[in-house]
Write an enzyme that holds these catalytic residues in place. Structure first.
Site, PDB file in Angstrom:
ATOM      1  CE1 TYR A   1      -2.392   3.391   2.400  1.00 58.99           C
ATOM      2  CE2 TYR A   1      -3.662   2.467   0.642  1.00 58.99           C
ATOM      3  CZ  TYR A   1      -3.574   3.413   1.765  1.00 58.99           C
ATOM      4  OH  TYR A   1      -4.383   4.550   1.925  1.00 58.99           O
TER       5      TYR A   1
ATOM      6  CE  LYS B   1       2.393   4.988   8.012  1.00 54.75           C
ATOM      7  NZ  LYS B   1       1.073   5.238   8.504  1.00 54.75           N
TER       8      LYS B   1
ATOM      9  CG  ASP C   1       5.823   4.013   0.348  1.00 52.57           C
ATOM     10  OD1 ASP C   1       4.676   3.728   0.090  1.00 52.57           O
ATOM     11  OD2 ASP C   1       6.185   4.678   1.455  1.00 52.57           O
TER      12      ASP C   1
HETATM   13  P1  KE4 Z   1      -0.642   8.591   4.521  1.00 49.57           P
HETATM   14  O1  KE4 Z   1      -1.202   9.219   3.174  1.00 49.57           O
HETATM   15  O2  KE4 Z   1      -1.882   7.871   5.204  1.00 49.57           O
HETATM   16  O3  KE4 Z   1      -0.023   9.555   5.170  1.00 49.57           O
HETATM   17  O4  KE4 Z   1       0.581   7.495   3.980  1.00 49.57           O
HETATM   18  C1  KE4 Z   1      -0.011   6.467   3.148  1.00 49.57           C
HETATM   19  C2  KE4 Z   1       1.018   5.427   3.110  1.00 49.57           C
HETATM   20  C3  KE4 Z   1       2.171   5.486   1.978  1.00 49.57           C
HETATM   21  N1  KE4 Z   1       3.113   4.102   2.140  1.00 49.57           N
HETATM   22  C4  KE4 Z   1       2.985   3.190   3.128  1.00 49.57           C
HETATM   23  C5  KE4 Z   1       3.942   2.299   3.279  1.00 49.57           C
HETATM   24  C6  KE4 Z   1       2.016   3.421   4.260  1.00 49.57           C
HETATM   25  O5  KE4 Z   1       1.853   2.522   5.265  1.00 49.57           O
HETATM   26  C7  KE4 Z   1       0.856   4.337   4.083  1.00 49.57           C
HETATM   27  C8  KE4 Z   1      -0.373   4.583   4.993  1.00 49.57           C
HETATM   28  N2  KE4 Z   1      -0.200   3.361   5.924  1.00 49.57           N
HETATM   29  C9  KE4 Z   1      -1.696   3.159   6.607  1.00 49.57           C
HETATM   30  C10 KE4 Z   1      -1.522   2.168   7.358  1.00 49.57           C
HETATM   31  N3  KE4 Z   1      -1.454   0.732   6.952  1.00 49.57           N
HETATM   32  C11 KE4 Z   1      -1.984   4.432   7.198  1.00 49.57           C
HETATM   33  C12 KE4 Z   1      -3.338   4.313   8.034  1.00 49.57           C
HETATM   34  C13 KE4 Z   1      -4.647   4.666   7.434  1.00 49.57           C
HETATM   35  O6  KE4 Z   1      -4.850   4.652   6.152  1.00 49.57           O
HETATM   36  O7  KE4 Z   1      -5.555   5.283   8.289  1.00 49.57           O
END
Ligand code: KE4
Length: 426
Positions: A142, A265, A237
């Protein structure tokens, strides 16, 4: 009715699913989500006054635990001078200088407001820099919710099918190629089919959105070699692994060089921040220096920079903290495995650094196909049992447990006691 249920009933009238991010709705575990009022150290406190030992840590940002005094005071100091100026500030320079100093192989940084935005921008830069349209991602990984990457995506986008969302036209995702994590042959086959069309390979160097799956020995090195052979860029990523696996993230931990690296994060210390980074030659192709456009009203926000700087400066000054995080996570994983054996629960517990994932399957989990074989219903029962015992986990199988420096040995013992009791009733 408890306060969380009252708030959830209200929330669902004005927020889709009652939440601002799908996984928080607790749908995968079929429970009412806990509405959190505050968090300190390793603990969350909900609207009904319950206290939980937190292994979500805001999905990774809280490496130092919640409400860390150095982060809090940095934010309190920053807000006294204003919240946002829409103009360059010294803190943005300091943040970029610190990241360049801590992260291998990068010379420049562009701050954005989320991991999604960081990855979307890095992908655009890779396409602009190579003049190529196609990208390779991995099924079950993801990378945020930008259209091109919502294909066979992991985390809560694991609705299966192709793309992972309504509203994404086939025409938008026709250049998105999908390979299998830890299967170099599936990547080479795509390069052989399209030897001159692939702009980049984007990978979570540790997959943490299918649950936690570490790269097999040679996998990341193999991606590096394939990208070099075919003239594609390798994008790590590191929204999850960045500053979590090591001060220099996965590049430092595995000793593999990426061409572009995305962050989120941890670099925000709990505030909305993302970043993409790379060589000067690549990054100076981004506006206003070059032809690849990207912008953002709140990018490099001074308050968010203050939070991120405080957390990264603490890490820089306490680089030995990673040994403690890894020791805690390893002991937790080993304790879960032995409890599962005692109670005849088929569970594979993956752990790398401070990331842990129990998969409710008797086989080992080294690929997304293995992960999909997990019993998500059993995970939901495990989640409920742990929540009732005051341990707050990811409310879905295909996520990670995050350990922070605020988690203590007594927290570890309490967690393993809850695991023992929960496994006994599964
Ligand atoms: P954000 O746009 O949510 O800040 O980041 C996206 C993203 C990009 N790359 C990786 C490897 C990520 O894990 C994420 C977001 N992680 C999720 C948890 N699996 C965020 C939690 C959510 O979607 O509420």
């Amino acid at each position: 009715m408890d306060r969380s249920q009252e708030l959830f009933d209200r929330a669902q009238k004005v927020l889709p699913g009652g939440v601002n991010s799908p996984v928080r709705a607790f749908r995968a575990v079929d429970l009412c989500p806990r509405f959190i009022t505050e968090a300190h150290g390793a603990y969350l406190y909900d609207a009904d006054g319950n206290r939980y030992l937190d292994y979500v840590c805001s999905w990774g940002p809280m490496l130092l635990g919640h409400d860390h005094p150095e982060v809090r005071s940095a934010v309190e100091e920053a807000v006294r001078h204003g919240l946002s100026f829409g103009a360059p500030t010294q803190r943005e320079v300091e943040m970029a200088e610190l990241m360049v100093d801590m992260v291998p192989n990068i010379e420049m940084v562009r701050m954005v407001n989320s991991g999604t935005e960081a990855v979307m921008s890095a992908l655009r830069l890779a396409r602009g820099a190579t003049g190529r349209d196609k990208l390779i991602k991995f099924e079950g990984c993801y990378h945020g919710h930008s259209d091109c990457l919502l294909v066979n995506a992991g985390s809560s986008a694991l609705a299966g099918g192709h793309p992972s969302s309504a509203g994404v036209p086939e025409d938008i995702v026709k250049h998105t190629l999908t390979a299998q994590f830890n299967r170099l042959d599936t990547v080479e086959a795509l390069f052989q089919r399209w030897p001159e069309d692939i702009a980049c390979v984007i990978v979570e160097p540790v997959a943490a959105n299918m649950g936690v799956v570490a790269p097999a020995p040679g996998f990341l090195e193999g991606l590096r070699a394939l990208c070099d052979r075919y003239g594609a860029l390798l994008i790590f990523d590191e929204v999850i692994t960045g500053f979590r696996l090591a001060p220099g993230g996965a590049q430092e931990y595995f000793g593999v060089r990426a061409d572009l690296v995305t962050f989120g994060k941890i670099i925000g210390g709990g505030m909305p921040v993302g970043a993409y980074c790379g060589s000067r030659a690549l990054m100076e192709q981004v506006a206003p220096c070059g032809p690849v456009y990207q912008a953002g009203t709140l990018s490099g926000n001074p308050v968010a920079m203050a939070a991120g700087l405080a957390q990264l400066r603490y890490i820089q000054a306490h680089r030995d903290l990673y040994a403690g995080l890894e020791d805690y996570a390893r002991t937790l994983a080993e304790g879960m495995r032995s409890a599962a054996a005692r109670h005849g629960v088929g569970v594979a517990v993956n752990q790398i650094g401070s990331l842990v994932s129990p998969f409710f399957t008797p086989t080992e989990v080294t690929t997304f196909v293995d992960a999909k074989g997990s019993d998500v219903g059993r995970y939901a029962r495990y989640f409920k049992g742990m929540l009732e015992r005051g341990v707050y986990l990811a409310p879905a199988q295909f996520e990670a447990m995050f350990v922070s420096t605020a988690h203590t040995r007594s927290d570890l013992e309490a967690t393993l006691k809850a695991v023992e009791e929960t496994f006994a009733e599964l």
